[in-house]
Design a protein around this motif. Structure first.
Motif, short mmCIF file in Angstrom:
data_model
loop_
_atom_site.label_atom_id
_atom_site.label_comp_id
_atom_site.label_asym_id
_atom_site.label_seq_id
_atom_site.Cartn_x
_atom_site.Cartn_y
_atom_site.Cartn_z
N TRP A 63 44.46 42.96 40.60
CA TRP A 63 45.34 42.27 39.64
C TRP A 63 46.36 43.24 39.04
CZ3 TRP A 63 45.23 43.73 34.42
CH2 TRP A 63 46.12 43.03 33.61
N SER A 64 45.89 44.41 38.59
CA SER A 64 46.78 45.35 37.90
C SER A 64 47.85 45.90 38.81
CB SER A 64 45.97 46.50 37.28
OG SER A 64 45.30 47.24 38.28
N GLU A 65 47.54 46.04 40.10
CA GLU A 65 48.55 46.54 41.04
C GLU A 65 49.79 45.64 41.05
OE1 GLU A 65 49.00 47.80 45.77
OE2 GLU A 65 47.10 47.05 44.99
N ARG A 66 49.57 44.35 40.88
CA ARG A 66 50.69 43.41 40.81
C ARG A 66 51.27 43.33 39.39
NH1 ARG A 66 50.94 39.17 44.84
NH2 ARG A 66 49.46 39.53 46.52
N ALA A 67 50.38 43.16 38.43
CA ALA A 67 50.82 42.91 37.05
C ALA A 67 51.58 44.07 36.44
CB ALA A 67 49.61 42.56 36.18
N TYR A 68 51.18 45.31 36.75
CA TYR A 68 51.77 46.46 36.10
C TYR A 68 53.16 46.81 36.63
CZ TYR A 68 47.26 47.32 33.87
OH TYR A 68 46.11 47.21 33.12
N LYS A 69 53.60 46.15 37.68
CA LYS A 69 54.93 46.40 38.21
C LYS A 69 56.01 45.96 37.23
CE LYS A 69 53.71 46.10 43.12
NZ LYS A 69 53.87 45.31 44.37
N THR A 70 55.71 44.94 36.42
CA THR A 70 56.70 44.41 35.48
C THR A 70 56.27 44.51 34.02
OG1 THR A 70 55.74 42.19 35.79
CG2 THR A 70 57.62 42.79 37.19
N ALA A 71 55.06 44.99 33.77
CA ALA A 71 54.55 45.07 32.39
C ALA A 71 55.14 46.27 31.66
CB ALA A 71 53.03 45.15 32.40
N SER A 72 55.20 46.17 30.33
CA SER A 72 55.69 47.28 29.51
C SER A 72 54.63 48.37 29.43
CB SER A 72 56.03 46.79 28.10
OG SER A 72 54.84 46.42 27.41
N GLU A 73 55.03 49.57 29.04
CA GLU A 73 54.09 50.68 28.90
C GLU A 73 53.02 50.36 27.86
OE1 GLU A 73 55.90 54.43 28.24
OE2 GLU A 73 57.26 54.28 29.93
N ALA A 74 53.43 49.68 26.80
CA ALA A 74 52.48 49.33 25.74
C ALA A 74 51.43 48.36 26.25
CB ALA A 74 53.23 48.73 24.55
N THR A 75 51.86 47.37 27.03
CA THR A 75 50.92 46.39 27.57
C THR A 75 49.96 47.05 28.55
OG1 THR A 75 52.49 44.57 27.34
CG2 THR A 75 50.72 44.27 28.94
N ILE A 76 50.47 47.92 29.41
CA ILE A 76 49.63 48.62 30.38
C ILE A 76 48.60 49.48 29.66
CG2 ILE A 76 49.63 50.40 32.17
CD1 ILE A 76 52.38 49.35 33.02
N SER A 77 49.04 50.18 28.63
CA SER A 77 48.13 51.03 27.86
C SER A 77 47.02 50.21 27.22
CB SER A 77 48.91 51.80 26.80
OG SER A 77 48.05 52.59 26.01
N ALA A 78 47.39 49.05 26.64
CA ALA A 78 46.40 48.19 25.98
C ALA A 78 45.41 47.63 26.99
CB ALA A 78 47.10 47.05 25.24
N ASP A 79 45.91 47.21 28.16
CA ASP A 79 45.03 46.64 29.19
C ASP A 79 44.08 47.69 29.76
OD1 ASP A 79 46.03 44.10 28.96
OD2 ASP A 79 47.45 44.27 30.61
N LYS A 80 44.57 48.90 29.95
CA LYS A 80 43.71 49.97 30.47
C LYS A 80 42.59 50.30 29.49
CE LYS A 80 46.92 52.30 33.62
NZ LYS A 80 47.70 53.55 33.90
N ALA A 81 42.94 50.33 28.20
CA ALA A 81 41.92 50.61 27.18
C ALA A 81 40.89 49.48 27.14
CB ALA A 81 42.60 50.77 25.81
N ALA A 82 41.36 48.25 27.27
CA ALA A 82 40.45 47.09 27.28
C ALA A 82 39.53 47.14 28.50
CB ALA A 82 41.26 45.80 27.26
N PHE A 83 40.09 47.52 29.65
CA PHE A 83 39.27 47.62 30.87
C PHE A 83 38.17 48.67 30.68
CE2 PHE A 83 38.57 49.94 34.88
CZ PHE A 83 37.92 48.93 35.59
N ASN A 84 38.52 49.82 30.12
CA ASN A 84 37.51 50.86 29.89
C ASN A 84 36.43 50.38 28.95
OD1 ASN A 84 38.83 52.69 31.56
ND2 ASN A 84 40.07 53.53 29.89
N ALA A 85 36.80 49.54 27.99
CA ALA A 85 35.83 49.00 27.03
C ALA A 85 34.88 48.00 27.70
CB ALA A 85 36.54 48.34 25.86
N CYS A 86 35.28 47.46 28.85
CA CYS A 86 34.44 46.51 29.60
C CYS A 86 33.56 47.23 30.63
CB CYS A 86 35.31 45.49 30.31
SG CYS A 86 36.22 44.37 29.22
N GLU A 87 33.35 48.52 30.47
CA GLU A 87 32.65 49.34 31.45
C GLU A 87 31.31 48.77 31.94
OE1 GLU A 87 30.07 52.24 33.18
OE2 GLU A 87 29.80 51.42 31.16
N PRO A 88 30.50 48.14 31.08
CA PRO A 88 29.22 47.58 31.56
C PRO A 88 29.39 46.53 32.66
CG PRO A 88 29.19 47.76 29.18
CD PRO A 88 30.60 48.04 29.61
#
Length: 348
Positions: free
Chosen positions: A82-107
């Motif tokens: 999903w991120s390979e497609r979505a991050y092509k047009t997303a802002s740096e702030a959105t990408i940063s927030a999504d990456k942090a959220a993904f790390n928080a879903c580690e389990p």
């Protein structure tokens, strides 16, 4: 019993295995151009502990064919696709927030996505040590992933809508006072204006920009003579705007513009860009502790808004400066607009 042609096959693999029976389906054939022979294209549906279980898997697939790729895709696999497609047009702030959220879903990272149910997601949120703002970002990310998965028929039901974080709205163990700087605190900052971090705090207060908007600001987007700078990447579309440089803090911008060859206005001693965590933890927080204040960088933005309101600056101008108004998307600034926002910011 011999299975019908094209039905598939189940057979036992050699060696000691927990699931020794492989379940396969022939999709077609292709020619191996090196050997000139016809080669079968097999798809592995899965593995089973017994032949009976394997035959049942094969029957289930033939009755209702499904995407085997999706059946084996983990939460992490789906995120990466999903991120390979979505991050092509997303802002740096959105990408940063999504990456942090993904790390928080580690389990959930290594769990098969199609097997996850509402109770699995709810358990993650009920047991996480993250605060409510982070939990909200986690839920938004999962919702985005489900939207993508449903678009490509990986799943047929969106379980993200059942995640409930309402009871955790006050869960913020690291919460700081999100109030504006008082007049006395602003005066204290000015008393320490020789401190470079104090200067950045004052630059935030007298511009109303988000901290990442200032940390991401490149010199090429700063127009000292015209007394404004361009925010070219922001948390929201309306955040893309021109921000006035107040006369009170103009010298801070000028000195940083001329100090090194760094492309960033606010930069580390080696000229590299500040990352938020580094700026916040190693500079902003120690300064607040030194001065006996209890604020976050966002309080600077709130303070600017409050000061403009106190100066009776029109709401439309305040929204222009802060980047709040949705009708500013794709707006073309005239020289009159720039003069107006510069004049307004100099009133605080």
């Amino acid at each position: 019993m011999r299975l019908p042609n094209g039905y598939g096959s189940v057979y036992k693999l050699s060696g000691k295995r927990r699931k020794p029976f492989i379940v396969k389906k022939t999709l077609g054939y292709h020619v191996d151009y090196d050997s000139g022979k016809s080669v079968r294209d097999d798809m592995i549906i899965g593995y089973a502990e017994t032949k009976a279980e394997g035959l049942q898997m094969l029957a289930n697939y033939n009755n209702n064919p499904y995407d085997v790729k999706a059946s084996n895709m983990t939460f992490k696999d789906l995120y990466e696709e999903w991120s390979e497609r979505a991050y092509k047009t997303a802002s740096e702030a959105t990408i940063s927030a999504d990456k942090a959220a993904f790390n928080a879903c580690e389990p959930l990272h290594n769990k098969t996505f199609i097997n996850l149910k509402a109770k699995d997601f709810q358990y993650l949120f009920d047991t996480t040590d993250k605060n409510h703002p982070t939990m909200r970002k986690m839920k938004i990310l999962i919702s985005k992933m489900y939207k993508y998965a449903m678009k490509y028929d990986y799943v047929s039901k969106d379980y993200s809508e059942f995640i409930d974080i309402s009871e955790y709205k006050d869960k913020n163990p690291n919460q700081y006072n999100r109030q504006k700087f008082t007049d006395e605190e602003v005066k204290t900052l000015w008393e320490h204006q020789d401190n470079s971090i104090c200067q950045t705090v004052l630059m935030l207060i007298y511009s109303g920009v988000r901290v990442n908007e200032l940390l991401n600001l490149k010199k090429e987007n700063v127009h000292l003579e015209e007394r404004y700078f361009d925010v070219v990447a922001s948390k929201t579309k309306s955040g893309i705007r021109k921000v006035p440089i107040a006369e009170k803090v103009f010298q801070f911008y000028k000195s940083r513009f001329e100090d090194t060859d760094s492309e960033y206005l606010i930069h580390r001693s080696n000229g590299e860009q500040y990352k938020y965590d580094n700026y916040y933890k190693k500079h902003f927080l120690p300064l607040m502790e030194q001065l006996g204040m209890n604020h976050t960088p966002h309080c600077c933005r709130y303070t600017c808004s409050s000061m403009m309101h106190k100066a009776e600056i029109r709401e439309t101008i305040r929204k222009k400066i802060l980047g709040h108004s949705q009708d500013l998307i794709n707006k073309t600034y005239t020289q009159l607009d720039i003069d107006e926002i510069v004049s307004a910011i100099n009133l605080i």
